[in-house]
Design a protein around this motif. Structure first.
Motif, PDB file in Angstrom:
ATOM      1  N   MET A  28      -1.142 -14.410  -4.537  1.00  0.00           N
ATOM      2  CA  MET A  28      -0.911 -13.365  -5.475  1.00  0.00           C
ATOM      3  C   MET A  28      -0.307 -13.917  -6.712  1.00  0.00           C
ATOM      4  O   MET A  28       0.847 -14.810  -6.598  1.00  0.00           O
ATOM      5  CB  MET A  28       0.006 -12.216  -4.937  1.00  0.00           C
ATOM      6  N   ALA A  29      -0.799 -13.535  -7.818  1.00  0.00           N
ATOM      7  CA  ALA A  29       0.038 -13.926  -9.327  1.00  0.00           C
ATOM      8  C   ALA A  29       1.101 -13.014  -9.317  1.00  0.00           C
ATOM      9  O   ALA A  29       1.530 -12.049  -8.525  1.00  0.00           O
ATOM     10  CB  ALA A  29      -0.880 -13.489 -10.183  1.00  0.00           C
TER      11      ALA A  29
ATOM     12  N   TRP B 123       3.236  -8.659  -8.044  1.00  0.00           N
ATOM     13  CA  TRP B 123       4.343  -7.964  -7.366  1.00  0.00           C
ATOM     14  C   TRP B 123       5.105  -6.859  -8.301  1.00  0.00           C
ATOM     15  O   TRP B 123       5.417  -7.551  -9.315  1.00  0.00           O
ATOM     16  CB  TRP B 123       5.392  -9.173  -7.117  1.00  0.00           C
ATOM     17  N   GLU B 124       4.904  -5.830  -7.855  1.00  0.00           N
ATOM     18  CA  GLU B 124       5.380  -4.464  -8.804  1.00  0.00           C
ATOM     19  C   GLU B 124       4.626  -4.860 -10.184  1.00  0.00           C
ATOM     20  O   GLU B 124       5.430  -4.968 -11.230  1.00  0.00           O
ATOM     21  CB  GLU B 124       6.901  -4.761  -8.887  1.00  0.00           C
ATOM     22  N   PRO B 125       3.559  -4.322 -10.274  1.00  0.00           N
ATOM     23  CA  PRO B 125       2.627  -4.670 -11.371  1.00  0.00           C
ATOM     24  C   PRO B 125       3.220  -3.682 -12.518  1.00  0.00           C
ATOM     25  O   PRO B 125       3.101  -4.129 -14.006  1.00  0.00           O
ATOM     26  CB  PRO B 125       1.227  -4.402 -11.294  1.00  0.00           C
ATOM     27  N   SER B 126       3.885  -2.662 -12.244  1.00  0.00           N
ATOM     28  CA  SER B 126       4.225  -1.700 -13.268  1.00  0.00           C
ATOM     29  C   SER B 126       5.578  -2.245 -13.959  1.00  0.00           C
ATOM     30  O   SER B 126       5.939  -1.597 -15.223  1.00  0.00           O
ATOM     31  CB  SER B 126       4.667  -0.235 -12.707  1.00  0.00           C
ATOM     32  N   ILE B 127       6.203  -3.235 -13.435  1.00  0.00           N
ATOM     33  CA  ILE B 127       7.372  -3.841 -13.930  1.00  0.00           C
ATOM     34  C   ILE B 127       6.876  -5.204 -14.522  1.00  0.00           C
ATOM     35  O   ILE B 127       7.349  -5.577 -15.811  1.00  0.00           O
ATOM     36  CB  ILE B 127       8.730  -3.742 -13.111  1.00  0.00           C
ATOM     37  N   ASN B 128       6.391  -6.167 -13.539  1.00  0.00           N
ATOM     38  CA  ASN B 128       6.131  -7.269 -14.020  1.00  0.00           C
ATOM     39  C   ASN B 128       4.754  -7.852 -14.642  1.00  0.00           C
ATOM     40  O   ASN B 128       4.410  -8.734 -14.878  1.00  0.00           O
ATOM     41  CB  ASN B 128       6.299  -8.169 -12.820  1.00  0.00           C
TER      42      ASN B 128
ATOM     43  N   TYR C  18       7.564 -13.970  -2.355  1.00  0.00           N
ATOM     44  CA  TYR C  18       8.028 -13.142  -3.791  1.00  0.00           C
ATOM     45  C   TYR C  18       9.177 -13.768  -4.424  1.00  0.00           C
ATOM     46  O   TYR C  18       9.137 -14.309  -5.714  1.00  0.00           O
ATOM     47  CB  TYR C  18       8.599 -12.016  -3.154  1.00  0.00           C
ATOM     48  N   GLN C  19      10.069 -14.522  -3.714  1.00  0.00           N
ATOM     49  CA  GLN C  19      11.324 -15.227  -4.213  1.00  0.00           C
ATOM     50  C   GLN C  19      10.702 -16.397  -4.891  1.00  0.00           C
ATOM     51  O   GLN C  19      11.364 -16.757  -5.996  1.00  0.00           O
ATOM     52  CB  GLN C  19      12.436 -15.552  -3.342  1.00  0.00           C
ATOM     53  N   LEU C  20       9.788 -17.292  -4.258  1.00  0.00           N
ATOM     54  CA  LEU C  20       9.352 -18.246  -4.858  1.00  0.00           C
ATOM     55  C   LEU C  20       8.571 -17.994  -6.139  1.00  0.00           C
ATOM     56  O   LEU C  20       8.809 -19.119  -7.244  1.00  0.00           O
ATOM     57  CB  LEU C  20       8.490 -19.298  -3.787  1.00  0.00           C
ATOM     58  N   VAL C  21       7.715 -17.346  -6.051  1.00  0.00           N
ATOM     59  CA  VAL C  21       6.918 -16.868  -7.204  1.00  0.00           C
ATOM     60  C   VAL C  21       7.227 -16.071  -8.293  1.00  0.00           C
ATOM     61  O   VAL C  21       7.175 -16.543  -9.429  1.00  0.00           O
ATOM     62  CB  VAL C  21       5.334 -16.601  -6.552  1.00  0.00           C
ATOM     63  N   ALA C  22       7.629 -14.941  -7.817  1.00  0.00           N
ATOM     64  CA  ALA C  22       8.155 -14.020  -8.964  1.00  0.00           C
ATOM     65  C   ALA C  22       9.648 -14.117  -9.519  1.00  0.00           C
ATOM     66  O   ALA C  22       9.570 -13.889 -10.417  1.00  0.00           O
ATOM     67  CB  ALA C  22       8.048 -12.572  -8.562  1.00  0.00           C
ATOM     68  N   ILE C  23      10.375 -14.822  -8.523  1.00  0.00           N
ATOM     69  CA  ILE C  23      11.988 -14.964  -9.215  1.00  0.00           C
ATOM     70  C   ILE C  23      12.060 -16.344  -9.660  1.00  0.00           C
ATOM     71  O   ILE C  23      12.575 -16.565 -10.870  1.00  0.00           O
ATOM     72  CB  ILE C  23      12.832 -14.495  -8.165  1.00  0.00           C
TER      73      ILE C  23
END
Length: 483
Positions: A80-81, A85-90, A125-130
């Motif tokens: 996942m890009a 993760w939470e596409p309405s925000i990110n 999620y922590q590695l990719v999005a944060i």
């Protein structure tokens, strides 16, 4: 599946080209796959690689979701890009979202190792999005393959290549996907392609201007304030040179395509815009992603999972924001879309923009709030904030408060400086008082000694002041004669 990987290394280029062509055909039909992974790649009876599992794209068309967990993430976590993760925000998710998943699939097929293998969805999620980490690219690949994979893993999806770019890159390799001899040496220190500059092929007659730097607050000199394309040196090359005629110049200027951007109906990709008819579900302020020559536009808004499609007549220019600006919530906002901290006393705290997401969502940090070495991170809707600067702060108190917002150490430093000043002032006053006291005591003692000496002299010449017995002995006054 096993047979697929056994023969893959012998027909690597052909399979990747087959898959890229399949994804491109689906994109042209308006489908987003969002779940590209090797276990969904199959071989048909003609030994051609094809794509299976079209369940995820249909979720965007209003079908009932089988699991509540899929509401928060569309796809398989390992592929996942960041915007998934939470596409309405990110987000929003777009065609370039599939480029990330396709890149992850290529990495796994080249190395045999699944990205983020053994990690839980929360850890990924922590590695990719944060933390914004990227999958490891195998060594020994051709420079063009390395270049395209680096582009697939850009965090801003506008900087990623489209599937057409990926298809062209692998077609141009001509069986040289692996190039262990000099690939690492060639790519060392190389500046990778900025794919966002190649997505809009300019045509003769287009209005262009100098490209504005992304997320920059400093005004840049506009070499081309506005001009028209009157010639192209190479046809069909979106990375070549063009001739631009500018008002006031006799000869057209020769510039590189990457130095200018197309302006259509007064708008250009990357502009901050506001939709005229506001919708409470989404933010009214967003970022323009594309504008076609016929007036069709796509815009990223907070609150929307995908890009908004409309017409330029529905938009108007809005105030732009960039990294480094200080913000606070508007006084009229009572319940913001995202959590926002209060400052000491009353009122909303002032934060600093650390990142601007493709949908206009502002990532704000508060350097004035100490949190064990790391500034607090919050999100903000651009329609709910206003810019604050040192120049606009009225009065000394407001300016000092703005300095406090700049860094958490300002207040402790001001307190320490005040204590140091008070201590120095106290020592100075104390020393001055001590010196004046010593001078006064010295004058008193000197005057006392002088008075005593003067009195002794007077007593010596005036026997009245001496006792009778003494005066009789010294001066023989009143002494009785001896008999």
């Amino acid at each position: 599946m096993f047979a697929f990987f056994m023969v893959f290394h012998f027909k690597m280029e052909e399979y990747i080209v087959n898959l890229a062509q399949g994804v491109l055909d689906l994109h042209r039909r308006g489908f987003l796959l969002l779940n590209l992974k090797p276990c969904n790649f199959l071989l048909d009876e003609h030994d051609q690689a094809i794509i299976g599992d079209f369940g995820i794209p249909l979720l965007l068309h209003g079908l009932t979701l089988p699991s509540s967990d899929l509401v928060q993430r569309l796809g398989t976590p390992n592929y996942m890009a960041p915007e998934q993760w939470e596409p309405s925000i990110n987000g929003p998710i777009s065609l370039e979202t599939d480029s990330w998943g396709f890149g992850c699939s290529i990495v796994e097929m080249l190395s045999g190792v699944q990205p983020w293998r053994g990690k839980s969805p929360d850890e990924i999620y922590q590695l990719v999005a944060i933390k914004k980490e990227k999958p490891n690219i195998p060594h020994g690949l051709a420079p063009k393959v390395v270049d395209i994979l680096y582009g697939c893993f850009e965090y801003d999806f506008r900087d990623r290549p489209l599937m057409m770019d990926i298809l062209r890159a692998f077609k141009s390799c001509e069986g040289a996907v692996f190039n262990k001899s000099d690939s690492d040496h060639q790519m060392a220190g190389k500046r990778y392609t900025n794919w966002s500059l190649l997505k809009d092929e300019l045509q003769i007659g287009d209005t262009v201007r100098s490209r504005k730097p992304k997320n920059s607050c400093k005004p840049e000199s506009m070499e081309i304030p506005e001009g028209n394309v009157v010639g192209k040196e190479t046809d069909g090359d979106s990375n070549g040179f063009i001739l631009v005629r500018i008002h006031g110049f006799h000869n057209p200027l020769r510039v590189h395509c990457s130095m200018v951007e197309r302006v259509t109906y007064g708008f250009a990709a990357g502009d901050w815009i506001r939709v005229r008819n506001e919708d409470k579900k989404q933010s009214p302020v967003g970022i323009l992603h594309s504008i076609e020559r016929d007036g069709r536009v796509t815009v990223g808004f907070i609150g929307m999972d995908t890009l908004w499609h409309g017409h330029y007549s529905e938009l108007q220019m809005a105030e732009s924001y960039c990294v480094g600006q200080f913000l606070r919530l508007k006084a009229s906002v009572s319940s913001p879309r995202f959590e926002w901290p209060y400052k000491r006393g009353s009122g909303w705290a002032t934060g600093r923009i650390a990142e601007v997401l493709p949908n206009g969502c502002l990532v704000v940090k508060f350097p004035g709030r100490f949190s064990f070495g790391e500034a607090s991170r919050f999100l903000a809707d651009p329609s709910e904030v206003e810019v604050v600067s040192f120049k606009t702060c009225e009065g000394v108190v407001k300016k000092y408060q703005h300095l406090e917002d700049f860094h958490w150490v300002v207040r402790p430093l001001a307190i320490a400086l005040g204590l140091f000043t008070a201590l120095k002032l106290g020592l100075f006053v104390g020393k001055s008082f001590s010196k004046s006291s010593r001078k006064k005591d010295g004058k008193v003692s000197i005057s006392g000694q002088a008075g005593k000496q003067q009195q002794d002299m007077q007593n010596a010449t005036n026997p009245v002041w001496l006792p009778h017995s003494v005066s009789n002995i010294l001066f023989r006054e009143g002494a009785h004669p001896a008999k």
